[in-house]
Design a protein around this motif. Structure first.
Motif, PDB file in Angstrom:
ATOM      1  N   GLN A  39       1.902  -3.609 -12.279  1.00 54.72           N
ATOM      2  CA  GLN A  39       0.565  -3.620 -12.864  1.00 54.72           C
ATOM      3  C   GLN A  39       0.378  -2.418 -13.782  1.00 54.72           C
ATOM      4  OE1 GLN A  39      -2.151  -5.909 -12.401  1.00 54.72           O
ATOM      5  NE2 GLN A  39      -0.376  -7.081 -11.746  1.00 54.72           N
ATOM      6  N   LYS A  40       0.823  -1.262 -13.303  1.00 57.29           N
ATOM      7  CA  LYS A  40       0.602  -0.012 -14.024  1.00 57.29           C
ATOM      8  C   LYS A  40       1.621   0.220 -15.133  1.00 57.29           C
ATOM      9  CE  LYS A  40      -0.504   2.649 -10.458  1.00 57.29           C
ATOM     10  NZ  LYS A  40      -0.141   3.645  -9.500  1.00 57.29           N
ATOM     11  N   GLN A  54       3.960  -7.007 -20.627  1.00 58.91           N
ATOM     12  CA  GLN A  54       3.206  -7.879 -19.720  1.00 58.91           C
ATOM     13  C   GLN A  54       3.828  -9.269 -19.672  1.00 58.91           C
ATOM     14  OE1 GLN A  54       0.606  -6.341 -17.890  1.00 58.91           O
ATOM     15  NE2 GLN A  54       1.227  -8.127 -16.733  1.00 58.91           N
ATOM     16  N   ASP A  58       5.279 -10.950 -16.382  1.00 55.05           N
ATOM     17  CA  ASP A  58       4.757 -12.230 -15.903  1.00 55.05           C
ATOM     18  C   ASP A  58       5.883 -13.237 -15.711  1.00 55.05           C
ATOM     19  OD1 ASP A  58       2.231 -11.193 -16.015  1.00 55.05           O
ATOM     20  OD2 ASP A  58       1.675 -12.166 -17.897  1.00 55.05           O
ATOM     21  N   GLN A  61       8.685 -11.619 -12.898  1.00 57.49           N
ATOM     22  CA  GLN A  61       8.174 -10.790 -11.819  1.00 57.49           C
ATOM     23  C   GLN A  61       9.059 -10.803 -10.570  1.00 57.49           C
ATOM     24  OE1 GLN A  61       4.026 -11.180 -11.208  1.00 57.49           O
ATOM     25  NE2 GLN A  61       3.949  -9.382  -9.923  1.00 57.49           N
TER      26      GLN A  61
END
Length: 86
Positions: A39-40, A54, A58, A61
């Motif tokens: 997330q970070k 991102q 996604d 992951q």
């Protein structure tokens, strides 16, 4: 050609992103630590790379999470995902 160059850029983005995420996750991270780092991790890369990062996170992951929990090197994880060439 453009494809190979694109892959090189993707490869360095992947490696850079995973190094950041790995650092954030800490030594011997569990799934929760990796998830928080994912997330970070993209946020700290800056706006230009954040979107690509991102997208990468996604899409991959599970592989990223598994790799980091196994203590694999970022380069190896990116290679295993087919983003970098070995």
């Amino acid at each position: 050609d453009g494809m190979v160059q694109g892959r090189g850029i993707k490869c360095s983005l992947c490696t850079k992103a995973l190094k950041k995420i790995q650092k954030l996750a800490g030594d011997d991270p569990d799934e929760a630590a990796v998830a928080a780092a994912l997330q970070k991790g993209c946020r700290v890369l800056g706006r230009a790379m954040r979107k690509q990062c991102q997208r990468l996170v996604d899409k991959y992951q599970d592989q990223i999470s598994e790799g980091l929990q196994n203590g694999d090197m970022p380069q190896d994880i990116c290679t295993a995902m087919g983003i970098c060439r070995s």
